[in-house]
Design a protein around this motif. Structure first.
Motif, PDB file in Angstrom:
ATOM      1  N   LYS A   1      42.583  61.343 -39.215  1.00 25.72           N
ATOM      2  CA  LYS A   1      42.710  60.389 -38.111  1.00 25.72           C
ATOM      3  C   LYS A   1      44.083  60.510 -37.458  1.00 25.72           C
ATOM      4  O   LYS A   1      44.204  60.462 -36.241  1.00 25.72           O
ATOM      5  N   SER A   2      45.093  60.724 -38.279  1.00 25.44           N
ATOM      6  CA  SER A   2      46.462  60.812 -37.762  1.00 25.44           C
ATOM      7  C   SER A   2      46.677  62.017 -36.850  1.00 25.44           C
ATOM      8  O   SER A   2      47.574  61.998 -36.012  1.00 25.44           O
TER       9      SER A   2
ATOM     10  N   GLY B   1      44.157  63.162 -34.975  1.00 25.07           N
ATOM     11  CA  GLY B   1      43.154  63.049 -33.921  1.00 25.07           C
ATOM     12  C   GLY B   1      41.802  63.663 -34.232  1.00 25.07           C
ATOM     13  O   GLY B   1      40.966  63.790 -33.343  1.00 25.07           O
TER      14      GLY B   1
ATOM     15  N   TYR C   1      38.887  62.641 -35.458  1.00 25.58           N
ATOM     16  CA  TYR C   1      38.160  61.419 -35.806  1.00 25.58           C
ATOM     17  C   TYR C   1      36.843  61.695 -36.520  1.00 25.58           C
ATOM     18  O   TYR C   1      36.508  60.986 -37.472  1.00 25.58           O
TER      19      TYR C   1
ATOM     20  N   ASN D   1      38.255  51.673 -37.698  1.00 22.80           N
ATOM     21  CA  ASN D   1      39.384  52.013 -36.830  1.00 22.80           C
ATOM     22  C   ASN D   1      39.219  53.413 -36.236  1.00 22.80           C
ATOM     23  O   ASN D   1      39.506  53.630 -35.058  1.00 22.80           O
ATOM     24  N   ALA D   2      38.756  54.362 -37.042  1.00 31.21           N
ATOM     25  CA  ALA D   2      38.524  55.719 -36.524  1.00 31.21           C
ATOM     26  C   ALA D   2      37.396  55.710 -35.499  1.00 31.21           C
ATOM     27  O   ALA D   2      37.495  56.372 -34.446  1.00 31.21           O
TER      28      ALA D   2
ATOM     29  N   ARG E   1      36.565  53.209 -33.624  1.00 32.77           N
ATOM     30  CA  ARG E   1      37.121  52.546 -32.442  1.00 32.77           C
ATOM     31  C   ARG E   1      37.929  53.523 -31.610  1.00 32.77           C
ATOM     32  O   ARG E   1      37.763  53.616 -30.395  1.00 32.77           O
ATOM     33  N   GLU E   2      38.792  54.274 -32.261  1.00 32.12           N
ATOM     34  CA  GLU E   2      39.625  55.229 -31.525  1.00 32.12           C
ATOM     35  C   GLU E   2      38.786  56.329 -30.892  1.00 32.12           C
ATOM     36  O   GLU E   2      39.154  56.866 -29.855  1.00 32.12           O
ATOM     37  N   LYS E   3      37.664  56.652 -31.506  1.00 33.95           N
ATOM     38  CA  LYS E   3      36.749  57.649 -30.957  1.00 33.95           C
ATOM     39  C   LYS E   3      35.945  57.079 -29.789  1.00 33.95           C
ATOM     40  O   LYS E   3      35.415  57.820 -28.977  1.00 33.95           O
TER      41      LYS E   3
ATOM     42  N   VAL F   1      42.245  45.156 -36.735  1.00 39.62           N
ATOM     43  CA  VAL F   1      41.260  46.086 -36.175  1.00 39.62           C
ATOM     44  C   VAL F   1      40.177  45.302 -35.437  1.00 39.62           C
ATOM     45  O   VAL F   1      39.726  45.710 -34.363  1.00 39.62           O
TER      46      VAL F   1
ATOM     47  N   ALA G   1      38.975  46.240 -26.921  1.00 38.55           N
ATOM     48  CA  ALA G   1      38.288  47.426 -26.409  1.00 38.55           C
ATOM     49  C   ALA G   1      36.957  47.057 -25.762  1.00 38.55           C
ATOM     50  O   ALA G   1      36.509  47.730 -24.819  1.00 38.55           O
TER      51      ALA G   1
END
Length: 155
Positions: free
Chosen positions: A74-75, A77, A79, A105-106, A108-110, A136, A143
């Motif tokens: 994740k860090s 990128g 995901y 969280n991953a 969400r970031e995706k 989160v 989001a």
């Protein structure tokens, strides 16, 4: 995994209680975790992968290595790979709130907000006192365009 547990594994290996491969796998897992202090996530991924692929980790250590490698993926990128590791770890530890939180969280970031919402709700159900899970949850609300709810969740 703590340094103390790593030393215990080493002592057991020397006494013949753990195979050399098992001691190496635990050592790689410990080194993986240590890479977070240096910020070298690619090295963390390499060490965790060696530990995981060895097939010699006890189940609890395998879950920890999958969690740590997921954080490293994740860090940087990656995901989908992080999500895959969290999912694999959840198959072994289905009541681990931190795994649900990290996968949420991953996701969400995706940009996969619906499954992220399901995961974070499960994380909060398992551990309602987790500040990280509530954070989160707030990030997900934001989001989803609900800033009033986001403020309520993330304090």
């Amino acid at each position: 995994m703590t340094r103390k547990s790593g030393l215990l594994i080493l002592a057991l290996a020397l006494a013949g209680g753990v195979s050399e491969a098992g001691a190496d796998a635990v050592g790689d897992s410990n080194i993986c975790y240590a890479q977070f202090a240096t910020g070298d996530y690619r090295s963390a991924i390499d060490y965790c992968t060696r530990a995981i692929d060895s097939g010699a980790l006890p189940e609890e250590d395998l879950v920890t290595s999958l969690l740590n490698r997921g954080v490293a993926f994740k860090s940087v990128g990656e995901y989908d790979r992080a999500i895959a590791d969290y999912t694999r770890a959840l198959a072994l530890a289905p009541d681990d709130a931190l795994l649900y939180q990290n996968r949420a969280n991953a996701l969400r970031e995706k940009g996969d907000l619906a499954p992220a919402l399901g995961d974070i709700e499960k994380a909060i159900e398992l551990n309602p006192d987790s500040a990280g899970a509530w954070y989160v949850r707030g990030a997900l609300a934001e989001a989803l365009g609900n800033r009033d709810v986001a403020r309520r969740y993330s304090g």
